[in-house]
Every structure is written in structure tokens, then in C-alpha cells.
Design an enzyme around this catalytic site. Structure first.
Site, PDB file in Angstrom:
ATOM      1  N   SER A  14       0.364  -1.320   0.094  1.00  0.00           N
ATOM      2  CA  SER A  14      -0.058   0.017   0.227  1.00  0.00           C
ATOM      3  C   SER A  14       0.810   0.730   0.054  1.00  0.00           C
ATOM      4  O   SER A  14       2.055   1.441   0.369  1.00  0.00           O
ATOM      5  CB  SER A  14      -0.676  -0.183   1.293  1.00  0.00           C
ATOM      6  OG  SER A  14      -0.332   0.314   2.431  1.00  0.00           O
ATOM      7  N   LYS A  15       0.120   2.613  -0.297  1.00  0.00           N
ATOM      8  CA  LYS A  15       0.944   3.516  -0.402  1.00  0.00           C
ATOM      9  C   LYS A  15       1.599   4.205   0.936  1.00  0.00           C
ATOM     10  O   LYS A  15       2.751   4.332   1.020  1.00  0.00           O
ATOM     11  CB  LYS A  15      -0.458   4.993  -0.109  1.00  0.00           C
ATOM     12  CG  LYS A  15       0.279   6.517  -0.333  1.00  0.00           C
ATOM     13  CD  LYS A  15      -0.892   7.276  -0.208  1.00  0.00           C
ATOM     14  CE  LYS A  15      -0.696   8.721  -0.266  1.00  0.00           C
ATOM     15  NZ  LYS A  15      -0.883   8.735   0.995  1.00  0.00           N
ATOM     16  N   ARG A  16       0.714   3.247   2.116  1.00  0.00           N
ATOM     17  CA  ARG A  16       2.098   3.945   3.059  1.00  0.00           C
ATOM     18  C   ARG A  16       3.209   2.822   3.693  1.00  0.00           C
ATOM     19  O   ARG A  16       3.392   2.846   4.577  1.00  0.00           O
ATOM     20  CB  ARG A  16       0.860   3.132   4.298  1.00  0.00           C
ATOM     21  CG  ARG A  16      -0.676   4.509   4.767  1.00  0.00           C
ATOM     22  CD  ARG A  16      -1.548   3.882   6.037  1.00  0.00           C
ATOM     23  NE  ARG A  16      -2.277   3.080   5.640  1.00  0.00           N
ATOM     24  CZ  ARG A  16      -2.859   3.169   4.982  1.00  0.00           C
ATOM     25  NH1 ARG A  16      -3.997   4.577   4.843  1.00  0.00           N
ATOM     26  NH2 ARG A  16      -3.503   1.905   5.039  1.00  0.00           N
ATOM     27  N   GLY A  62       5.007   2.631   1.278  1.00  0.00           N
ATOM     28  CA  GLY A  62       6.118   3.457   0.858  1.00  0.00           C
ATOM     29  C   GLY A  62       6.726   4.586   1.937  1.00  0.00           C
ATOM     30  O   GLY A  62       7.692   4.717   1.921  1.00  0.00           O
ATOM     31  N   GLU A  97      -1.042  16.448  -0.711  1.00  0.00           N
ATOM     32  CA  GLU A  97      -0.047  16.022   0.346  1.00  0.00           C
ATOM     33  C   GLU A  97       0.486  15.737  -1.231  1.00  0.00           C
ATOM     34  O   GLU A  97       0.350  15.354  -1.956  1.00  0.00           O
ATOM     35  CB  GLU A  97      -0.611  14.493   0.765  1.00  0.00           C
ATOM     36  CG  GLU A  97       0.002  13.684   1.308  1.00  0.00           C
ATOM     37  CD  GLU A  97      -0.438  12.062   1.931  1.00  0.00           C
ATOM     38  OE1 GLU A  97       0.000  11.533   2.235  1.00  0.00           O
ATOM     39  OE2 GLU A  97      -1.679  12.416   1.448  1.00  0.00           O
TER      40      GLU A  97
END
Ligand code: GLU
Length: 510
Positions: free
Chosen positions: A261-263, A265, A284
Site C-alpha cells: 500500500s501507499k502507506r 512506501g 499531500e
């Protein structure tokens, strides 16, 4: 004729999992001399994000994933953006209604929510399906007149697919083989909304059919929808031209548990998007491979191997080689763990493949940005010498700065370790040698390393590292005399003299 499509929804920046899907489609199309199509699936207006479509196009272009037809270049099967195809879908929904494959449903969101709650209270999950639809407000449970009345009075409705009761539906997947599901487990998905917009499922099948798509290569998250899609082909009478399906394994977190997920990264400090993305609402920033300095060839190669292998140990493959070697049989069934170190390894390998001139171009920008003038030849020489130490262009200046500016300070730990008593004398000797011996690598080597250091039984490491400290400011860098040759006699002498003056003599016992 192979025709494949990449069909993203413009709901945000394109995740690298999506990039990999696009890449596999591209490799497959090119290998088979087929066509690659970019279709934008924007039927869900609530999730539309401005700029996302442009981002997708720019990202794939950067990576060298090219299209033959698409939203940005047109083509004979256009338009390629679903919102521009809106008038086309209603007739297909009507066809399914007329043939008994779909029905009108009038249930208000509140009523559906109440149903869900009711089921939850009994620890069950509500699903709008063949077992429950008779108890809901739809054209299966209401009289024809009542249905007619509601539609005419403008009551909002959706059109749902009517799964036959209790039949087995098999999806033939090129990666997974036959995947069978019973229709009792499947919900009667909404196909069309009263606002005149189709949902993903209807638009996707209609477009794949009209665009004569032969292979649907997409992420595993779409496998649960595949039985519905297979049924839709059947319902429309398009079974004989139904595309073949290939559902790609998920990209997993580096630890291996769960989808990348983006998180992850943000948490582990690597990009999960191809390009930087500024969220238009929150402002963001999500960082991208391009802006981090990754080369597109490295990203392509790294992604190609996340879920596929050529059947050999070969790891470095150009786009052309990937096109030759790619095959669906070698796509793995299980998820592929993202590996940050491997991504950097690919980047380093590809950076080494750049020519000295190309690396010099990056370096020249850094040099110029600092108001320093250096000849092109000199910058190319530095680039050639230092390239192997570089993974990202952003490291160039820190790694090469002493080729362009003299150090102004000296690493205290290195002084303590290397600059022993008597070092000022040895450094003065270095200056004397440089001043007297012809300024050539071999002669200086003989005079300094052989005659002076070895001849006087001095500590080689101490003297040479002190010279390095004087010239570089730290004890890093390429072969010392190569560096001296590049800096030139005058500059080296200036630096050594400055170190003598700045560091000075130390106590003999230290
Ligand atoms: N619009 C879908 C997506 O965003 C496409 C899925 C498919 O390829 O069928 O991934």
C-alpha cells in the site's frame, strides 16, 4: 489479432501494481504483434480525481509503455473514455432486461442499510442475491404495473444482474486454470444506475466486446468479479468471442503479508508510484520513482520480475528482451513480495549502463548549479571514474564534489587516526616531489610510494590516507594518484599546503 487493454480508473495516482499490469499487457501485445489500448474507466464519478488521467498517461510514457490506440491518441474503436461513451450503454442494459438477465431494483439506500443491520444483528451478512431478491423491492417481486408506475413517476432505480440460481460458473484463467464458483455465492451486482451511468461491470464488458479485446490481463483483485463477467458474455450472446482472462498475482508488502500500500512506501521510504503526485485535495505529496532518480529502464525491469520470471536466472532484461522472453506460463500464482533493495540493485545496474557522457550530463547540472565552471572533458572524466559508486543521480555531487572544490574542513576522526607525528614533514615532502618530479602517474608513484614511503619504511596507510585527507577532506575516493593527476599539480600542492597549515603538527606520542 491480439488486442489487449489497460483500463485504469482515474481515481488517483497509478500504483506500481497498476504499472505492472500495464507492462504485462504491453509485453504480451508486442510479443504477439497485437494492439495495446488505453481505456479510461471513469463511470464512477464520485471517485473521479482531476489530473489522474494525465498522470497515468505521463507515467506510462515515461516508462516506455506505448499504446496503439487510446484516450490520448484516438483510434478506430473510440472514444476511449467511458464517460464519453455514456449514450452507448443504456441499450445493453435494456437488452439484458428484455431477455430476463437483469431486473429493476427500487430499494432505497436506507432500506438496504436497514437490511444489512438486520442481518448483522444475527451475525450474518446480507447479500442481494438469488436467495434474498424476492424479498426486496424490484421487478421480480413487484407487479408489472407497479414497476411501470414507479419508473414513469421518476422513482430512482438501478438495474441488477439476475444470477441464475445454483449454477456453477467456471472462469478459465490462463494463470490459475479453471476457477469455479456457485451462483448462490454471488450477489446480483448493479449494472446500471438511474442517472444513466453504467457501473464498471457493464461498461467493462460492453467495451471489451466492442473494442474486440482478446485477452484481459488484470490484477487478482478482479478475480471475484470474473464469474459475473463470464455470465455477462453468456447473457449478451457473446460467448464465442469472450476474451481470455489472466489474473495477475498481488504485489505484497516487503514483509510479505498483505497488499503493498501507499502507506508501506511512506513507512519504509520507497516510492509506490511512478511519478510524484500532489493530491489535489489535501495537497499531500506522494513520491515517485522518476523524481527519486530511478531510470525508467530499471523500474520496468524490476516490475517485470515481480510476479514473472523468464525460466532462467537472467535478471537484467531490456524492454526488447522482455518482449521476446515474456510468457504467461511463467507468471506466478502467488503474490510477489516487493523488495526495496532489489529495486536499488536494478537502478545501480542500469546506472552503470549509462554512457560516461550521459552521467556527465547529470553531473554537469550539479556543477553548474553551484556556479562552478569545469571543462566538459573534465566532467566526463570524473563521471567515468566515479560512476560505479553511484546508484542515484542525487548522489553525484556529494560523491564527486572534491573534484571541483577544495575541502574546507578535514574529518576529525581521520585526523586522529592517520595524521601522526611527523606528518607535516611527509606532506611537505609530497609537495617537494610534485614540484621536482615530472608530473606523471608512474614517476610520482615511484618517487612517492616506492622511494620515499617504502624506502624510508614509513607507514603506507598513514601517509597515503593523510594525503587523501588533505586533498579530499575525508578518507574516501578513487585511487589517490589518479585523483592527483586529475586535479593537477598546482591544485594538489595548494590543497596539501592548506592541510599542513590548518591541521599542523601533532604531538609525537599521539
Ligand atoms: N477499471 C478497472 C481498474 O481500475 C479495470 C479492471 C479490468 O481490467 O477489468 O482496475
Amino acid at each position: 489479432m491480439v488486442r489487449v487493454r489497460f483500463a485504469p480508473s482515474p481515481t488517483g495516482p497509478l500504483h506500481i501494481g497498476g504499472v505492472r499490469t500495464a507492462l504485462y499487457n504491453y509485453l504480451f501485445a508486442r510479443q504477439n504483434g497485437g494492439k495495446m489500448i488505453l481505456r479510461i474507466e471513469d463511470t464512477d464519478q464520485t471517485r473521479f480525481v482531476p489530473g489522474a488521467e494525465q498522470y497515468i498517461i505521463e507515467a506510462l510514457d515515461w516508462l516506455g509503455i506505448q499504446f496503439d490506440e487510446g484516450v490520448h491518441i484516438g483510434g478506430p474503436y473510440g472514444p476511449y473514455r467511458q464517460s464519453d461513451r455514456k449514450p452507448l450503454y443504456r441499450q445493453y442494459a435494456e437488452q439484458l432486461l428484455a431477455d430476463g438477465w437483469a431486473y429493476y431494483a427500487f430499494d432505497r439506500p436506507e432500506a438496504l442499510e436497514a437490511k444489512r443491520k438486520e442481518y448483522e444483528a444475527e451475525k450474518k451478512t446480507f447479500q442481494y442475491d438469488c436467495t434474498t431478491r424476492q424479498g426486496m423491492e424490484n421487478s421480480l417481486s413487484l407487479s408489472t404495473e407497479e414497476v411501470q408506475r414507479r419508473i414513469e413517476s421518476g422513482e430512482p432505480y438501478v438495474v441488477r444482474f439476475k444470477f441464475p440460481e445454483n449454477i456453477d460458473i467456471t472462469v478459465h484463467d490462463l494463470i490459475r486454470g479453471g476457477v469455479t464458483m456457485n451462483s448462490r455465492l454471488l450477489d446480483d451486482k448493479v449494472l446500471f444506475k438511474s442517472d444513466g451511468m453504467p457501473t464498471y461491470h457493464l461498461a467493462n464488458i460492453v467495451d471489451d466486446h466492442l473494442m474486440e479485446i482478446t485477452h484481459v490481463i488484470r490484477g487478482e483483485e478482479w478475480l471475484p468479479s470474473a464469474p459475473l463477467h463470464v455470465m455477462l458474455y453468456k447473457a449478451f450472446g457473446w460467448e464465442s468471442t469472450m476474451p481470455q482472462f489472466a489474473h495477475l498475482p498481488l504485489l505484497l508488502k516487503p514483509e510479505g503479508n498483505g497488499k503493498l500500500s501507499k502507506r508501506d512506501g511512506d513507512r519504509l521510504g520507497f516510492p509506490v508510484f511512478p511519478l510524484d503526485w500532489h493530491d489535489p485535495k489535501s495537497g499531500e505529496l506522494s513520491s515517485g520513482y522518476r523524481e527519486k532518480g530511478y531510470l525508467p529502464q530499471a523500474v520496468v525491469n524490476m516490475l517485470a520480475l515481480l510476479g514473472w520470471n523468464p525460466g532462467t536466472e537472467q535478471e537484467i532484461m531490456s524492454m526488447d528482451e522482455l518482449i521476446k522472453l515474456f510468457n504467461v506460463e511463467h507468471i506466478s500464482k502467488s503474490g510477489a513480495k516487493f523488495n526495496v533493495e532489489k529495486a536499488k540493485w536494478f537502478q545501480h545496474e542500469y546506472f552503470q549502463m549509462l554512457s560516461d557522457e550521459q552521467v556527465a550530463e547529470y553531473l554537469q547540472k550539479e556543477v553548474g548549479a553551484r556556479g562552478i565552471t569545469a571543462s566538459h572533458d573534465y566532467v566526463v572524466k570524473v563521471a567515468a571514474l566515479m560512476k560505479e559508486r553511484i546508484t542515484f543521480p542525487s548522489e553525484l555531487w556529494d560523491t564527486c564534489c572534491y573534484f571541483f572544490v577544495a575541502p574546507t574542513e578535514y574529518d576529525p576522526a581521520a585526523i586522529k587516526k592517520r595524521w601522526k607525528a611527523g606528518m607535516t614533514t611527509h606532506m611537505a615532502k609530497v609537495i617537494e616531489i610534485l614540484n621536482t618530479v615530472p608530473f606523471e602517474y608512474d614517476t610520482i608513484h615511484q618517487a612517492l610510494l616506492e622511494d620515499y614511503i617504502k624506502g624510508n619504511e614509513l607507514n603506507m596507510g598513514s601517509v597515503m590516507n593523510s594525503l587523501r585527507l588533505a586533498v579530499v577532506g575525508k578518507t574516501v575516493g578513487p585511487d589517490m594518484l589518479t585523483l592527483v593527476m586529475m586535479l593537477g599539480k598546482e591544485e594538489t600542492i595548494r590543497r596539501v599546503q592548506r592541510a599542513i597549515d590548518t591541521i599542523g603538527e601533532v604531538e609525537s606520542q599521539s
